[in-house]
Design a protein around this motif. Structure first.
Motif, PDB file in Angstrom:
ATOM      1  N   MET A  18       0.848  -1.172   0.000  1.00 41.27           N
ATOM      2  CA  MET A  18       0.000   0.000   0.000  1.00 41.27           C
ATOM      3  C   MET A  18       0.897   1.239   0.000  1.00 41.27           C
ATOM      4  SD  MET A  18      -2.989   1.151   2.708  1.00 41.27           S
ATOM      5  CE  MET A  18      -2.515  -0.108   3.830  1.00 41.27           C
ATOM      6  N   LYS A  19       0.582   2.167  -0.858  1.00 41.43           N
ATOM      7  CA  LYS A  19       1.322   3.427  -0.912  1.00 41.43           C
ATOM      8  C   LYS A  19       0.707   4.410   0.079  1.00 41.43           C
ATOM      9  CE  LYS A  19       2.555   2.846  -5.715  1.00 41.43           C
ATOM     10  NZ  LYS A  19       2.602   3.420  -7.041  1.00 41.43           N
ATOM     11  N   ASN A  20       1.495   5.428   0.438  1.00 40.05           N
ATOM     12  CA  ASN A  20       0.957   6.426   1.356  1.00 40.05           C
ATOM     13  C   ASN A  20       1.606   7.778   1.113  1.00 40.05           C
ATOM     14  OD1 ASN A  20       3.192   6.996   3.453  1.00 40.05           O
ATOM     15  ND2 ASN A  20       3.160   4.762   3.352  1.00 40.05           N
ATOM     16  N   ARG A  21       0.963   8.806   1.658  1.00 33.80           N
ATOM     17  CA  ARG A  21       1.432  10.189   1.539  1.00 33.80           C
ATOM     18  C   ARG A  21       1.926  10.714   2.888  1.00 33.80           C
ATOM     19  NH1 ARG A  21      -2.827  13.684   0.602  1.00 33.80           N
ATOM     20  NH2 ARG A  21      -1.270  15.242   0.144  1.00 33.80           N
ATOM     21  N   LEU A  22       2.294   9.812   3.774  1.00 34.09           N
ATOM     22  CA  LEU A  22       2.659  10.225   5.127  1.00 34.09           C
ATOM     23  C   LEU A  22       3.825  11.214   5.144  1.00 34.09           C
ATOM     24  CD1 LEU A  22       2.126  10.006   8.116  1.00 34.09           C
ATOM     25  CD2 LEU A  22       3.594   7.992   8.178  1.00 34.09           C
ATOM     26  N   ARG A  23       4.869  10.911   4.425  1.00 33.29           N
ATOM     27  CA  ARG A  23       6.026  11.821   4.420  1.00 33.29           C
ATOM     28  C   ARG A  23       5.632  13.196   3.874  1.00 33.29           C
ATOM     29  NH1 ARG A  23      12.060  10.757   1.938  1.00 33.29           N
ATOM     30  NH2 ARG A  23      12.893  12.757   2.587  1.00 33.29           N
ATOM     31  N   GLU A  24       4.888  13.189   2.786  1.00 35.15           N
ATOM     32  CA  GLU A  24       4.444  14.447   2.174  1.00 35.15           C
ATOM     33  C   GLU A  24       3.623  15.283   3.149  1.00 35.15           C
ATOM     34  OE1 GLU A  24       1.291  15.688  -1.338  1.00 35.15           O
ATOM     35  OE2 GLU A  24       2.281  13.744  -1.462  1.00 35.15           O
ATOM     36  N   LEU A  25       2.679  14.653   3.820  1.00 32.22           N
ATOM     37  CA  LEU A  25       1.830  15.374   4.780  1.00 32.22           C
ATOM     38  C   LEU A  25       2.655  15.876   5.964  1.00 32.22           C
ATOM     39  CD1 LEU A  25      -1.241  12.979   4.711  1.00 32.22           C
ATOM     40  CD2 LEU A  25      -1.203  15.338   3.884  1.00 32.22           C
ATOM     41  N   ARG A  26       3.567  15.043   6.432  1.00 28.32           N
ATOM     42  CA  ARG A  26       4.411  15.424   7.564  1.00 28.32           C
ATOM     43  C   ARG A  26       5.285  16.623   7.201  1.00 28.32           C
ATOM     44  NH1 ARG A  26       9.424  14.424   8.526  1.00 28.32           N
ATOM     45  NH2 ARG A  26       9.653  12.746   7.016  1.00 28.32           N
ATOM     46  N   GLU A  27       5.876  16.578   6.025  1.00 28.87           N
ATOM     47  CA  GLU A  27       6.741  17.672   5.599  1.00 28.87           C
ATOM     48  C   GLU A  27       5.959  18.964   5.361  1.00 28.87           C
ATOM     49  OE1 GLU A  27       8.935  15.980   2.329  1.00 28.87           O
ATOM     50  OE2 GLU A  27      10.422  15.089   3.684  1.00 28.87           O
ATOM     51  N   GLU A  28       4.712  18.842   4.893  1.00 19.45           N
ATOM     52  CA  GLU A  28       3.870  20.036   4.713  1.00 19.45           C
ATOM     53  C   GLU A  28       3.643  20.752   6.035  1.00 19.45           C
ATOM     54  OE1 GLU A  28       0.198  18.972   2.782  1.00 19.45           O
ATOM     55  OE2 GLU A  28       1.199  18.465   0.901  1.00 19.45           O
ATOM     56  N   LEU A  29       3.540  19.979   7.116  1.00 19.19           N
ATOM     57  CA  LEU A  29       3.354  20.569   8.448  1.00 19.19           C
ATOM     58  C   LEU A  29       4.675  21.026   9.067  1.00 19.19           C
ATOM     59  CD1 LEU A  29       0.732  18.494  10.487  1.00 19.19           C
ATOM     60  CD2 LEU A  29       0.479  20.735   9.451  1.00 19.19           C
ATOM     61  N   GLY A  30       5.769  20.569   8.485  1.00 22.69           N
ATOM     62  CA  GLY A  30       7.080  20.949   8.998  1.00 22.69           C
ATOM     63  C   GLY A  30       7.438  20.263  10.295  1.00 22.69           C
ATOM     64  N   ILE A  31       6.997  19.014  10.458  1.00 22.51           N
ATOM     65  CA  ILE A  31       7.327  18.281  11.677  1.00 22.51           C
ATOM     66  C   ILE A  31       8.255  17.115  11.351  1.00 22.51           C
ATOM     67  CG2 ILE A  31       5.212  18.942  12.882  1.00 22.51           C
ATOM     68  CD1 ILE A  31       4.114  16.161  12.285  1.00 22.51           C
ATOM     69  N   THR A  32       9.030  16.719  12.333  1.00 26.19           N
ATOM     70  CA  THR A  32       9.976  15.620  12.151  1.00 26.19           C
ATOM     71  C   THR A  32       9.280  14.278  12.358  1.00 26.19           C
ATOM     72  OG1 THR A  32      10.600  15.531  14.488  1.00 26.19           O
ATOM     73  CG2 THR A  32      11.845  17.064  13.065  1.00 26.19           C
ATOM     74  N   GLN A  33       9.969  13.227  11.949  1.00 27.09           N
ATOM     75  CA  GLN A  33       9.452  11.878  12.191  1.00 27.09           C
ATOM     76  C   GLN A  33       9.303  11.645  13.692  1.00 27.09           C
ATOM     77  OE1 GLN A  33      12.550   9.810  10.112  1.00 27.09           O
ATOM     78  NE2 GLN A  33      11.283   9.523   8.277  1.00 27.09           N
ATOM     79  N   GLU A  34      10.248  12.147  14.453  1.00 34.47           N
ATOM     80  CA  GLU A  34      10.215  11.985  15.913  1.00 34.47           C
ATOM     81  C   GLU A  34       8.998  12.681  16.515  1.00 34.47           C
ATOM     82  OE1 GLU A  34      11.171  10.413  19.390  1.00 34.47           O
ATOM     83  OE2 GLU A  34      12.467  10.085  17.660  1.00 34.47           O
ATOM     84  N   GLU A  35       8.724  13.895  16.058  1.00 33.23           N
ATOM     85  CA  GLU A  35       7.568  14.637  16.575  1.00 33.23           C
ATOM     86  C   GLU A  35       6.261  13.930  16.235  1.00 33.23           C
ATOM     87  OE1 GLU A  35       9.294  19.210  16.432  1.00 33.23           O
ATOM     88  OE2 GLU A  35       8.611  18.271  14.559  1.00 33.23           O
ATOM     89  N   LEU A  36       6.168  13.427  15.016  1.00 38.98           N
ATOM     90  CA  LEU A  36       4.954  12.705  14.618  1.00 38.98           C
ATOM     91  C   LEU A  36       4.797  11.425  15.423  1.00 38.98           C
ATOM     92  CD1 LEU A  36       2.472  12.359  12.847  1.00 38.98           C
ATOM     93  CD2 LEU A  36       3.953  11.330  11.094  1.00 38.98           C
TER      94      LEU A  36
END
Length: 69
Positions: free
Chosen positions: A1-19
């Motif tokens: 399954m594909k996802n847009r998680l990285r794209e959405l996270r980067e749009e908000l300007g948050i790190t993987q750790e913060e998410l």
């Protein structure tokens, strides 16, 4: 399954750790989901969608593998 998680996270300007902290999972889980190596549970998928204020299908894109019924 594909996802847009990285794209959405980067749009908000948050790190993987913060998410990860906001969702109650590890950074490694976020990395694995973003890279498509791990499909989250339905509960986690809904948490992710809710966090970004979008529908679950706006985050996760089912590519189909012949099992569609």
């Amino acid at each position: 399954m594909k996802n847009r998680l990285r794209e959405l996270r980067e749009e908000l300007g948050i790190t993987q750790e913060e998410l990860a902290k906001a969702l109650g999972v590890t950074r490694q889980t976020i990395i694995a989901i973003e890279k498509g190596r791990y499909d989250p549970s339905l509960r986690l998928a809904f948490k992710i969608a809710r966090f970004f204020g979008v529908k679950i299908e706006d985050v996760f894109i089912y590519g189909g593998d012949g099992d569609e019924r």
